[in-house]
Design an enzyme around this catalytic site. Structure first.
Site, mmCIF file in Angstrom:
data_model
loop_
_atom_site.group_PDB
_atom_site.id
_atom_site.type_symbol
_atom_site.label_atom_id
_atom_site.label_comp_id
_atom_site.label_asym_id
_atom_site.label_seq_id
_atom_site.Cartn_x
_atom_site.Cartn_y
_atom_site.Cartn_z
ATOM 1 N N ASN A 84 0.837 -1.182 0.000
ATOM 2 C CA ASN A 84 0.000 0.000 0.000
ATOM 3 C C ASN A 84 0.886 1.252 0.000
ATOM 4 O O ASN A 84 2.105 1.150 -0.093
ATOM 5 C CB ASN A 84 -0.948 -0.038 1.205
ATOM 6 C CG ASN A 84 -2.292 0.573 0.900
ATOM 7 O OD1 ASN A 84 -2.376 1.637 0.297
ATOM 8 N ND2 ASN A 84 -3.349 -0.103 1.319
ATOM 9 N N HIS A 114 24.008 2.742 11.723
ATOM 10 C CA HIS A 114 25.073 3.720 11.928
ATOM 11 C C HIS A 114 25.864 3.386 13.185
ATOM 12 O O HIS A 114 25.282 2.965 14.192
ATOM 13 C CB HIS A 114 24.477 5.119 12.010
ATOM 14 C CG HIS A 114 23.700 5.472 10.787
ATOM 15 N ND1 HIS A 114 24.305 5.933 9.637
ATOM 16 C CD2 HIS A 114 22.379 5.375 10.484
ATOM 17 C CE1 HIS A 114 23.402 6.139 8.705
ATOM 18 N NE2 HIS A 114 22.216 5.797 9.197
ATOM 19 N N GLY A 141 0.078 -1.762 9.137
ATOM 20 C CA GLY A 141 0.460 -0.376 8.900
ATOM 21 C C GLY A 141 1.474 0.155 9.888
ATOM 22 O O GLY A 141 1.509 -0.240 11.050
ATOM 23 N N LYS A 179 7.361 -8.658 19.338
ATOM 24 C CA LYS A 179 7.515 -9.960 19.986
ATOM 25 C C LYS A 179 6.358 -10.877 19.570
ATOM 26 O O LYS A 179 5.249 -10.424 19.310
ATOM 27 C CB LYS A 179 7.483 -9.807 21.508
ATOM 28 C CG LYS A 179 8.658 -9.033 22.056
ATOM 29 C CD LYS A 179 8.592 -8.919 23.547
ATOM 30 C CE LYS A 179 9.796 -8.102 24.005
ATOM 31 N NZ LYS A 179 9.725 -7.759 25.403
#
Length: 185
Positions: A84, A114, A141, A179
């Site tokens: 989406n 990083h 989402g 989890k």
């Protein structure tokens, strides 16, 4: 070893100042810009541009606009892939999606990491670890998947999750950090 070879090997590399990598990112970002500014109904041209961006593609795929990535050639999608709106893939290393993967809006897959050491980080150095998503995976989402994560087959990742570690097959996993909360029979 070139900076690109270091990047693909998961070693510390110069992401900010290497001319080859900068040029490759500009090239794909121009293609993403073109893709994102097409009429949504222009499916053929959208597919053609995605064919020029993505490394490997299965049958039947659609990525809703907007879509952004860093290199494109490190992204592999299997058959029956759907994402989406607002997919971001920072593909400094491989990002591989299996068959029948469905991604909800506003999801991000980050292979780049990083250094904690400030002097190293301030030199523009980073590393990239591959991400692998199995078959038959639904990602809700606003999910973020971090460098080096593997998600197994037949998995549901709940909305809003931040996936920091591997997720085994046949489970529902949610949260920050993500989890396992339930096995799928």
């Amino acid at each position: 070893m070139t900076e690109k070879e270091k990047m693909l090997a998961g070693e510390i590399y110069d992401a900010n100042y290497d001319k080859e990598l900068i040029q490759e990112r500009i090239k794909v970002k121009d293609l993403c810009y073109k893709y994102n500014n097409l009429m949504p109904s222009n499916i053929n041209e959208r597919t053609e541009i995605l064919n020029n961006i993505l490394g490997k593609k299965g049958k039947n795929f659609l990525i809703e606009q907007p879509f952004m990535c860093d290199y494109g050639y490190n992204i592999e999608i299997g058959d029956n892939f759907y994402s989406n709106h607002n997919l971001i893939i920072l593909d400094a290393n491989k990002v591989k999606f299996g068959n029948n993967v469905f991604i909800a809006p506003n999801c991000s897959f980050y292979t780049a990491g990083h250094p904690i050491d400030v002097q190293t980080r301030n030199k523009g150095l980073e590393y990239a670890k591959a991400i692998e998503i199995g078959d038959n995976v639904w990602i809700g989402g606003n999910v973020v998947v971090l460098p080096g994560v593997k998600i197994g087959n037949n998995v549901v990742i709940g909305a809003g999750s931040i996936v920091t570690k591997d997720i085994p097959s046949n489970v529902v996993a949610v949260g920050n950090p993500c989890k396992v909360i339930k096995n799928i029979d």
